[in-house]
Design an enzyme around this catalytic site. Structure first.
Site, PDB file in Angstrom:
ATOM      1  N   ARG A  78       0.856  -1.186   0.000  1.00 56.57           N
ATOM      2  CA  ARG A  78       0.000   0.000   0.000  1.00 56.57           C
ATOM      3  C   ARG A  78       0.890   1.233   0.000  1.00 56.57           C
ATOM      4  O   ARG A  78       1.663   1.452   0.935  1.00 56.57           O
ATOM      5  CB  ARG A  78      -0.914   0.006   1.222  1.00 56.57           C
ATOM      6  CG  ARG A  78      -1.766   1.256   1.257  1.00 56.57           C
ATOM      7  CD  ARG A  78      -2.646   1.425   2.484  1.00 56.57           C
ATOM      8  NE  ARG A  78      -3.208   2.764   2.414  1.00 56.57           N
ATOM      9  CZ  ARG A  78      -3.364   3.569   3.450  1.00 56.57           C
ATOM     10  NH1 ARG A  78      -3.074   3.177   4.670  1.00 56.57           N
ATOM     11  NH2 ARG A  78      -3.848   4.787   3.266  1.00 56.57           N
ATOM     12  N   HIS A 124      -3.064  11.050   0.408  1.00 57.42           N
ATOM     13  CA  HIS A 124      -2.641  10.840   1.793  1.00 57.42           C
ATOM     14  C   HIS A 124      -2.091  12.179   2.320  1.00 57.42           C
ATOM     15  O   HIS A 124      -0.916  12.310   2.615  1.00 57.42           O
ATOM     16  CB  HIS A 124      -1.597   9.715   1.866  1.00 57.42           C
ATOM     17  CG  HIS A 124      -1.479   9.078   3.220  1.00 57.42           C
ATOM     18  ND1 HIS A 124      -1.672   7.731   3.446  1.00 57.42           N
ATOM     19  CD2 HIS A 124      -1.174   9.596   4.434  1.00 57.42           C
ATOM     20  CE1 HIS A 124      -1.487   7.458   4.718  1.00 57.42           C
ATOM     21  NE2 HIS A 124      -1.177   8.574   5.347  1.00 57.42           N
ATOM     22  N   GLU A 171      -7.939   8.765   5.802  1.00 58.69           N
ATOM     23  CA  GLU A 171      -8.259   9.403   7.079  1.00 58.69           C
ATOM     24  C   GLU A 171      -8.694  10.860   6.971  1.00 58.69           C
ATOM     25  O   GLU A 171      -7.981  11.765   7.410  1.00 58.69           O
ATOM     26  CB  GLU A 171      -7.056   9.303   8.033  1.00 58.69           C
ATOM     27  CG  GLU A 171      -6.628   7.879   8.315  1.00 58.69           C
ATOM     28  CD  GLU A 171      -5.606   7.783   9.440  1.00 58.69           C
ATOM     29  OE1 GLU A 171      -5.160   8.828   9.931  1.00 58.69           O
ATOM     30  OE2 GLU A 171      -5.275   6.661   9.828  1.00 58.69           O
ATOM     31  N   ASN A 314      -8.369   2.052   9.183  1.00 62.31           N
ATOM     32  CA  ASN A 314      -7.092   2.310   9.853  1.00 62.31           C
ATOM     33  C   ASN A 314      -7.379   2.371  11.338  1.00 62.31           C
ATOM     34  O   ASN A 314      -8.234   3.162  11.765  1.00 62.31           O
ATOM     35  CB  ASN A 314      -6.507   3.668   9.440  1.00 62.31           C
ATOM     36  CG  ASN A 314      -6.010   3.689   8.004  1.00 62.31           C
ATOM     37  OD1 ASN A 314      -6.011   2.664   7.327  1.00 62.31           O
ATOM     38  ND2 ASN A 314      -5.589   4.844   7.548  1.00 62.31           N
ATOM     39  N   GLU A 380      -4.347   0.005   7.755  1.00 56.41           N
ATOM     40  CA  GLU A 380      -3.268   0.441   8.662  1.00 56.41           C
ATOM     41  C   GLU A 380      -3.526  -0.080  10.061  1.00 56.41           C
ATOM     42  O   GLU A 380      -4.668  -0.081  10.520  1.00 56.41           O
ATOM     43  CB  GLU A 380      -3.210   1.974   8.787  1.00 56.41           C
ATOM     44  CG  GLU A 380      -2.406   2.670   7.750  1.00 56.41           C
ATOM     45  CD  GLU A 380      -2.355   4.185   7.953  1.00 56.41           C
ATOM     46  OE1 GLU A 380      -2.269   4.639   9.115  1.00 56.41           O
ATOM     47  OE2 GLU A 380      -2.406   4.889   6.943  1.00 56.41           O
TER      48      GLU A 380
HETATM   49  C1  PNW Z   1      -2.149   7.638  10.488  1.00 52.67           C
HETATM   50  N1  PNW Z   1      -4.115  10.228  16.111  1.00 52.67           N
HETATM   51  O1  PNW Z   1      -2.209   8.867  11.113  1.00 52.67           O
HETATM   52  C2  PNW Z   1      -1.689   7.943   9.079  1.00 52.67           C
HETATM   53  O2  PNW Z   1      -2.501   7.406   8.068  1.00 52.67           O
HETATM   54  C3  PNW Z   1      -0.247   7.667   8.829  1.00 52.67           C
HETATM   55  O3  PNW Z   1       0.202   8.509   7.814  1.00 52.67           O
HETATM   56  C4  PNW Z   1       0.547   7.813  10.112  1.00 52.67           C
HETATM   57  O4  PNW Z   1       1.920   7.744   9.929  1.00 52.67           O
HETATM   58  C5  PNW Z   1       0.054   6.736  11.059  1.00 52.67           C
HETATM   59  O5  PNW Z   1      -1.355   6.799  11.246  1.00 52.67           O
HETATM   60  C6  PNW Z   1       0.723   6.752  12.434  1.00 52.67           C
HETATM   61  O6  PNW Z   1       0.434   7.943  13.105  1.00 52.67           O
HETATM   62  C7  PNW Z   1      -2.678   9.129  12.368  1.00 52.67           C
HETATM   63  O7  PNW Z   1      -3.673  11.266  16.653  1.00 52.67           O
HETATM   64  C8  PNW Z   1      -2.222  10.279  12.974  1.00 52.67           C
HETATM   65  O8  PNW Z   1      -4.973   9.515  16.685  1.00 52.67           O
HETATM   66  C9  PNW Z   1      -2.706  10.654  14.213  1.00 52.67           C
HETATM   67  C10 PNW Z   1      -3.631   9.851  14.834  1.00 52.67           C
HETATM   68  C11 PNW Z   1      -4.089   8.689  14.233  1.00 52.67           C
HETATM   69  C12 PNW Z   1      -3.613   8.332  12.995  1.00 52.67           C
END
Ligand code: PNW
Length: 545
Positions: A78, A124, A171, A314, A380
């Protein structure tokens, strides 16, 4: 192993990344800027001052990265396409950059040549800066919907003959809330003038969320109308959402947990999944947001409802929820990981928002399946080991807390499929590589492969070995035979590639540390004890220093 303990036929597994987090080469081959380019360079926007100029250098090292994937034996990868590589200024009347298209086209070919299916995200979070400057990006409905659909069309035209799985947008919650509500992600808009010069946190997140859903839906409509019959792929959105448990048994905290879930996924205070899968915004949302609540026209609803072939999921953690708090973005619910008796829900990750609680993953899979009745693609799921960035690579690759996390989630996945009957079709641990972790810069490492950012060498962590072994053992044998044949046909059996730095040699080499047998509670406990022991030693060393 009995067949009921296997993954279903045609199950897809692999690892995930996103363009801005890995590519680097920001000014190469005609790429335009994205909203993250300059944002990351503003003082205080990333924890360590890191930006995306180099990242894991994957635009240059793309062949090595694919060789690494092949050495792991994954069935799929992915990754996301950088919009501003394909259309540097982003808009439907702006020039298209053939070099950008060529890059992704040869990338897809190389994956397929190794028997690896591309699983492609269109967006993204790296909106072309040109569109932010021209009309405010996601805030301008008419423009962004047309420009996103045009960008999607170019990607379907260029790659759709070889791509069977498309994700429109990753997201949207993060773009809306973190980008336009809290202002901690690009484009950095909020009402907090100490943080951001512009923005309105009371209205913009809902407007942006609304426009993202519509843009997604139009891209899907285009795919279904013009490409699906010939290209025969699947297309959908991918949403983040974590499981929510009541802090205790009081009715108000039981209700708070439901509010938290609804907030992230289904209902209050806004929703992505309900409009996309069920075709309505919940009335409670309108009640709470009043005239701040946008709505779709009849015609728009007809495009939005049913605009996803699957539920893209995710998920990372579980929150204990308490009624109260004034955070509208969190559904006015307080989150904690500390139980009433003072114990922790699970192992703490490097980032404050993540603890290891696999039962929550299983519960969430069940909840989504019952509510939306759509096949689920887990796109994810992952863990950042606390302090991993502060220890040498030899120690970092012994990522026992991450293994503990994945032991839990893989078991939960299998139980959700075989015991609970949930229709789950993919699993992509985040991430193939340590990479640019947005506002955390490079301080938080999510990779199953360690990246030395000085040398750009990749070092498989023990978790990579665990996951590869687990998936190899649990794959349905017919599927495995079919996919292995595909690999042999395309690569003459040379899927076990030697990685440039010599640190991985082949899939056969993915042995687990001695004495390790996956699955049994005793083993899990042993690994837990081992992790605690390692942390204890590290603490003593830190104290002596
Ligand atoms: C996801 N939160 O982001 C993204 O899809 C990725 O790009 C990222 O690297 C990965 O999760 C890890 O963080 C998030 O604050 C960012 O809950 C923040 C949150 C959740 C997911």
């Amino acid at each position: 192993m009995s067949p009921s303990h296997k993954l279903p036929k045609d199950f897809i597994w692999g690892f995930a990344t996103a363009a801005f987090q890995v590519e680097g080469s920001a000014n190469v081959d005609g790429r335009g800027k994205s909203i993250w380019d300059d944002f990351a360079k503003l003082p205080g926007k990333t924890l360590d001052g890191g930006n995306g100029d180099v990242a894991t250098d994957s635009y240059r090292l793309w062949k090595e990265d694919i060789a690494l994937l092949a050495s792991y034996g994954v069935r799929s990868y992915r990754f996301s396409i950088s919009w501003s590589r394909v259309i540097p200024l982003g808009g439907r009347n702006d020039p298209v950059n053939q070099a950008g298209i060529d890059f992704y086209s040869k990338f897809v070919d190389e994956l397929l040549a190794h028997g690896i299916q591309p699983f492609v995200t269109l967006y993204h979070w790296d909106l072309p800066q040109g569109l932010q400057d021209r009309y405010g990006g996601w805030l301008n409905k008419d423009e962004i919907v047309k420009d996103f659909t045009n960008y999607a069309k170019i990607c379907f035209e260029a790659l759709g003959d070889r791509v069977e799985h498309w994700l429109t947008i990753n997201e949207p919650w993060c773009c809306a809330i973190l980008g336009h509500g809290r202002g901690v992600f690009a484009p950095g808009r909020s009402s907090d003038r100490s943080r951001n010069p512009e923005g309105d946190s009371s209205t913009e997140p809902w407007i942006v969320a609304h426009h993202i859903i519509l843009a997604h839906a139009h891209a899907v409509k285009l795919y279904r109308d013009e490409y699906k019959s010939t290209q025969k792929g699947q297309i959908g959105i991918t949403l983040n959402g974590d499981w929510a448990l009541p802090y205790d048994n009081t009715p108000e905290n039981i209700a708070a947990a439901q509010h938290a879930l609804d907030f992230a996924i289904g209902e209050y205070p806004f929703s992505y999944a309900d409009p996309v899968y069920l075709g309505f915004y919940p009335p409670y949302m309108r009640e709470v947001l009043g005239d701040r609540m946008p709505d779709f026209t009849e015609e728009e609803w007809s495009v939005v409802k049913g605009s996803s072939d699957f539920y893209g999921m995710n998920t990372y953690t579980t929150n204990l929820c308490r009624a109260g708090g004034e955070d509208e973005f969190q559904g006015n619910v307080d989150y904690t990981f500390t139980r009433p008796d003072g114990s922790q829900l699970g192992n703490q990750a490097h980032c404050a928002w993540l603890q290891d609680y696999p039962d929550g993953f299983r519960q969430l899979l069940n909840y989504i399946w019952k509510r939306y009745k759509m096949p689920i693609y887990v796109t994810e799921n992952g863990f950042a080991v606390k302090g991993e960035n502060d220890i040498p690579v030899e120690e970092a690759v012994k990522d026992y807390d991450r293994i503990h996390y994945f032991q839990g989630t893989t078991k939960a996945l299998l139980d959700a499929i075989n015991v609970d009957g949930v229709d789950i079709r993919s699993y992509f641990p985040w991430s193939l590589l340590d990479n640019f972790e947005w506002a955390d810069g490079y301080t938080t490492r999510f990779g199953i492969t360690y990246v030395d950012y000085e040398t750009q060498k990749r070092y498989p962590k023990e978790s990579a070995r665990f996951l590869v072994k687990w998936f190899t053992e649990h794959e349905d044998s017919e599927t495995a035979a079919r996919l292995d044949k595909l690999k042999r046909k395309t690569t003459n059996g040379s899927s076990s590639t030697t990685i440039a730095n010599g640190s991985v040699s082949s899939k056969a080499d993915t042995k687990l540390p001695c004495g390790h047998e996956e699955g049994s509670p005793a083993t899990q406990q042993r690994w837990g004890i081992r992790a605690t022991f390692m942390k204890f030693i590290a603490a003593i060393l830190a104290f002596i220093r």
